[in-house]
Design a protein around this motif. Structure first.
Motif, PDB file in Angstrom:
ATOM      1  N   GLU A  64      20.037  13.267  -0.908  1.00 55.69           N
ATOM      2  CA  GLU A  64      21.144  12.355  -0.614  1.00 55.69           C
ATOM      3  C   GLU A  64      21.689  11.711  -1.887  1.00 55.69           C
ATOM      4  O   GLU A  64      22.905  11.532  -2.030  1.00 55.69           O
ATOM      5  CB  GLU A  64      20.700  11.281   0.384  1.00 55.69           C
ATOM      6  N   SER A  65      20.808  11.400  -2.821  1.00 56.89           N
ATOM      7  CA  SER A  65      21.226  10.836  -4.100  1.00 56.89           C
ATOM      8  C   SER A  65      22.113  11.806  -4.874  1.00 56.89           C
ATOM      9  O   SER A  65      23.144  11.424  -5.440  1.00 56.89           O
ATOM     10  CB  SER A  65      19.992  10.465  -4.929  1.00 56.89           C
ATOM     11  N   ARG A  66      21.728  13.090  -4.875  1.00 52.38           N
ATOM     12  CA  ARG A  66      22.528  14.102  -5.572  1.00 52.38           C
ATOM     13  C   ARG A  66      23.889  14.271  -4.889  1.00 52.38           C
ATOM     14  O   ARG A  66      24.914  14.386  -5.566  1.00 52.38           O
ATOM     15  CB  ARG A  66      21.779  15.438  -5.624  1.00 52.38           C
ATOM     16  N   VAL A  67      23.898  14.286  -3.571  1.00 52.32           N
ATOM     17  CA  VAL A  67      25.146  14.430  -2.823  1.00 52.32           C
ATOM     18  C   VAL A  67      26.082  13.261  -3.141  1.00 52.32           C
ATOM     19  O   VAL A  67      27.276  13.455  -3.402  1.00 52.32           O
ATOM     20  CB  VAL A  67      24.880  14.547  -1.305  1.00 52.32           C
ATOM     21  N   THR A  68      25.552  12.055  -3.138  1.00 51.25           N
ATOM     22  CA  THR A  68      26.365  10.875  -3.463  1.00 51.25           C
ATOM     23  C   THR A  68      26.964  11.014  -4.853  1.00 51.25           C
ATOM     24  O   THR A  68      28.163  10.779  -5.055  1.00 51.25           O
ATOM     25  CB  THR A  68      25.512   9.595  -3.375  1.00 51.25           C
ATOM     26  N   TYR A  69      26.139  11.416  -5.814  1.00 49.48           N
ATOM     27  CA  TYR A  69      26.619  11.602  -7.189  1.00 49.48           C
ATOM     28  C   TYR A  69      27.740  12.637  -7.244  1.00 49.48           C
ATOM     29  O   TYR A  69      28.795  12.396  -7.844  1.00 49.48           O
ATOM     30  CB  TYR A  69      25.461  12.011  -8.101  1.00 49.48           C
ATOM     31  N   LEU A  70      27.527  13.792  -6.628  1.00 53.74           N
ATOM     32  CA  LEU A  70      28.525  14.865  -6.682  1.00 53.74           C
ATOM     33  C   LEU A  70      29.830  14.444  -6.013  1.00 53.74           C
ATOM     34  O   LEU A  70      30.919  14.765  -6.505  1.00 53.74           O
ATOM     35  CB  LEU A  70      27.981  16.143  -6.038  1.00 53.74           C
ATOM     36  N   ARG A  71      29.748  13.731  -4.919  1.00 51.60           N
ATOM     37  CA  ARG A  71      30.966  13.286  -4.220  1.00 51.60           C
ATOM     38  C   ARG A  71      31.737  12.261  -5.052  1.00 51.60           C
ATOM     39  O   ARG A  71      32.967  12.237  -5.020  1.00 51.60           O
ATOM     40  CB  ARG A  71      30.620  12.719  -2.846  1.00 51.60           C
ATOM     41  N   GLU A  72      31.010  11.418  -5.776  1.00 50.14           N
ATOM     42  CA  GLU A  72      31.667  10.418  -6.608  1.00 50.14           C
ATOM     43  C   GLU A  72      32.439  11.040  -7.768  1.00 50.14           C
ATOM     44  O   GLU A  72      33.344  10.415  -8.320  1.00 50.14           O
ATOM     45  CB  GLU A  72      30.641   9.408  -7.143  1.00 50.14           C
ATOM     46  N   LEU A  73      32.104  12.266  -8.127  1.00 51.74           N
ATOM     47  CA  LEU A  73      32.800  12.949  -9.223  1.00 51.74           C
ATOM     48  C   LEU A  73      34.221  13.354  -8.850  1.00 51.74           C
ATOM     49  O   LEU A  73      35.043  13.608  -9.731  1.00 51.74           O
ATOM     50  CB  LEU A  73      32.014  14.193  -9.651  1.00 51.74           C
ATOM     51  N   GLU A  74      34.479  13.452  -7.542  1.00 56.12           N
ATOM     52  CA  GLU A  74      35.797  13.824  -7.034  1.00 56.12           C
ATOM     53  C   GLU A  74      36.344  15.081  -7.709  1.00 56.12           C
ATOM     54  O   GLU A  74      37.471  15.124  -8.191  1.00 56.12           O
ATOM     55  CB  GLU A  74      36.765  12.660  -7.173  1.00 56.12           C
ATOM     56  N   GLY A  75      35.532  16.109  -7.779  1.00 59.91           N
ATOM     57  CA  GLY A  75      35.965  17.401  -8.309  1.00 59.91           C
ATOM     58  C   GLY A  75      35.665  17.640  -9.783  1.00 59.91           C
ATOM     59  O   GLY A  75      35.786  18.760 -10.259  1.00 59.91           O
ATOM     60  N   ALA A  76      35.268  16.607 -10.499  1.00 58.81           N
ATOM     61  CA  ALA A  76      34.920  16.787 -11.916  1.00 58.81           C
ATOM     62  C   ALA A  76      33.576  17.503 -12.029  1.00 58.81           C
ATOM     63  O   ALA A  76      32.757  17.468 -11.104  1.00 58.81           O
ATOM     64  CB  ALA A  76      34.846  15.439 -12.620  1.00 58.81           C
ATOM     65  N   ALA A  77      33.369  18.165 -13.147  1.00 60.03           N
ATOM     66  CA  ALA A  77      32.107  18.882 -13.374  1.00 60.03           C
ATOM     67  C   ALA A  77      30.964  17.880 -13.556  1.00 60.03           C
ATOM     68  O   ALA A  77      31.127  16.868 -14.243  1.00 60.03           O
ATOM     69  CB  ALA A  77      32.222  19.770 -14.601  1.00 60.03           C
ATOM     70  N   PRO A  78      29.813  18.152 -12.951  1.00 57.78           N
ATOM     71  CA  PRO A  78      28.667  17.245 -13.100  1.00 57.78           C
ATOM     72  C   PRO A  78      28.165  17.212 -14.542  1.00 57.78           C
ATOM     73  O   PRO A  78      28.003  18.253 -15.170  1.00 57.78           O
ATOM     74  CB  PRO A  78      27.603  17.831 -12.179  1.00 57.78           C
ATOM     75  N   ALA A  79      27.928  16.019 -15.046  1.00 56.33           N
ATOM     76  CA  ALA A  79      27.373  15.859 -16.387  1.00 56.33           C
ATOM     77  C   ALA A  79      25.865  15.630 -16.331  1.00 56.33           C
ATOM     78  O   ALA A  79      25.160  15.859 -17.303  1.00 56.33           O
ATOM     79  CB  ALA A  79      28.043  14.685 -17.099  1.00 56.33           C
ATOM     80  N   VAL A  80      25.389  15.190 -15.175  1.00 50.01           N
ATOM     81  CA  VAL A  80      23.971  14.900 -14.984  1.00 50.01           C
ATOM     82  C   VAL A  80      23.317  16.115 -14.328  1.00 50.01           C
ATOM     83  O   VAL A  80      23.777  16.581 -13.282  1.00 50.01           O
ATOM     84  CB  VAL A  80      23.786  13.641 -14.103  1.00 50.01           C
ATOM     85  N   PRO A  81      22.251  16.650 -14.934  1.00 47.78           N
ATOM     86  CA  PRO A  81      21.596  17.829 -14.344  1.00 47.78           C
ATOM     87  C   PRO A  81      20.951  17.505 -12.998  1.00 47.78           C
ATOM     88  O   PRO A  81      20.537  16.372 -12.746  1.00 47.78           O
ATOM     89  CB  PRO A  81      20.539  18.216 -15.382  1.00 47.78           C
ATOM     90  N   VAL A  82      20.876  18.522 -12.157  1.00 45.23           N
ATOM     91  CA  VAL A  82      20.316  18.360 -10.816  1.00 45.23           C
ATOM     92  C   VAL A  82      18.892  17.805 -10.872  1.00 45.23           C
ATOM     93  O   VAL A  82      18.486  17.026 -10.013  1.00 45.23           O
ATOM     94  CB  VAL A  82      20.394  19.687 -10.024  1.00 45.23           C
ATOM     95  N   GLU A  83      18.140  18.162 -11.890  1.00 45.15           N
ATOM     96  CA  GLU A  83      16.747  17.698 -12.009  1.00 45.15           C
ATOM     97  C   GLU A  83      16.638  16.189 -12.187  1.00 45.15           C
ATOM     98  O   GLU A  83      15.570  15.617 -11.988  1.00 45.15           O
ATOM     99  CB  GLU A  83      16.047  18.406 -13.181  1.00 45.15           C
ATOM    100  N   SER A  84      17.744  15.550 -12.538  1.00 46.65           N
ATOM    101  CA  SER A  84      17.744  14.089 -12.646  1.00 46.65           C
ATOM    102  C   SER A  84      17.707  13.420 -11.280  1.00 46.65           C
ATOM    103  O   SER A  84      17.310  12.269 -11.159  1.00 46.65           O
ATOM    104  CB  SER A  84      18.986  13.612 -13.406  1.00 46.65           C
ATOM    105  N   HIS A  85      18.129  14.153 -10.270  1.00 48.73           N
ATOM    106  CA  HIS A  85      18.133  13.612  -8.914  1.00 48.73           C
ATOM    107  C   HIS A  85      17.060  14.234  -8.027  1.00 48.73           C
ATOM    108  O   HIS A  85      16.486  13.541  -7.187  1.00 48.73           O
ATOM    109  CB  HIS A  85      19.502  13.844  -8.253  1.00 48.73           C
ATOM    110  N   ILE A  86      16.833  15.532  -8.191  1.00 45.52           N
ATOM    111  CA  ILE A  86      15.936  16.260  -7.291  1.00 45.52           C
ATOM    112  C   ILE A  86      14.791  16.876  -8.086  1.00 45.52           C
ATOM    113  O   ILE A  86      15.022  17.595  -9.061  1.00 45.52           O
ATOM    114  CB  ILE A  86      16.700  17.382  -6.546  1.00 45.52           C
ATOM    115  N   THR A  87      13.576  16.604  -7.646  1.00 45.12           N
ATOM    116  CA  THR A  87      12.404  17.231  -8.259  1.00 45.12           C
ATOM    117  C   THR A  87      12.381  18.682  -7.824  1.00 45.12           C
ATOM    118  O   THR A  87      12.380  18.975  -6.630  1.00 45.12           O
ATOM    119  CB  THR A  87      11.111  16.535  -7.809  1.00 45.12           C
ATOM    120  N   VAL A  88      12.400  19.592  -8.785  1.00 42.01           N
ATOM    121  CA  VAL A  88      12.421  21.020  -8.463  1.00 42.01           C
ATOM    122  C   VAL A  88      11.117  21.682  -8.892  1.00 42.01           C
ATOM    123  O   VAL A  88      10.362  21.139  -9.686  1.00 42.01           O
ATOM    124  CB  VAL A  88      13.633  21.733  -9.117  1.00 42.01           C
ATOM    125  N   GLY A  89      10.872  22.866  -8.344  1.00 44.12           N
ATOM    126  CA  GLY A  89       9.695  23.640  -8.736  1.00 44.12           C
ATOM    127  C   GLY A  89       8.438  23.174  -8.038  1.00 44.12           C
ATOM    128  O   GLY A  89       8.472  22.625  -6.947  1.00 44.12           O
TER     129      GLY A  89
END
Length: 115
Positions: A64-89
């Motif tokens: 949900e945190s990543r989704v909120t971040y991506l929506r706030e960009l309003e179409g701009a490219a993400p500058a923050v990597p996904v790993e900053s929001h979601i623990t992967v691996g």
């Protein structure tokens, strides 16, 4: 744990993995669709009360945190990597919850084998 809860966790895990891949590739609209599917499956699994709620709640909050971040960009490219929001691996809370539930299901089906 029920097979239904396992199915929801499996589908959440697949949707999360696909969303992360799309997110990293820069396809934010498609990533948001997959993240939404992941959120839906996690919410359904959590409502079953047959899963590790703490781990899944943490995973849900991360997505949900990543989704909120991506929506706030309003179409701009993400500058923050996904790993900053979601623990992967291997440290992913969702992967850990799936593994725990899978092990419990196996024990129910097969019983204690080998001791």
């Amino acid at each position: 744990a029920s097979f239904e809860a396992e199915d929801h966790l499996r589908m959440a895990s697949v949707a999360e993995a696909e969303a992360i891949q799309l997110d990293k590739a820069g396809d934010v609209p498609a990533a948001l669709e997959k993240y939404a599917a992941c959120i839906q499956e996690l919410s359904t699994a959590l409502s079953s009360r047959e899963v590790d709620g703490e781990k899944l709640q943490k995973s849900l909050e991360q997505v949900e945190s990543r989704v909120t971040y991506l929506r706030e960009l309003e179409g701009a490219a993400p500058a923050v990597p996904v790993e900053s929001h979601i623990t992967v691996g291997k440290d992913s809370k969702l992967v850990a919850a799936c593994a725990t539930l899978g092990a419990a299901g196996g024990l129910m089906l097969l019983g204690p084998v080998g001791a």
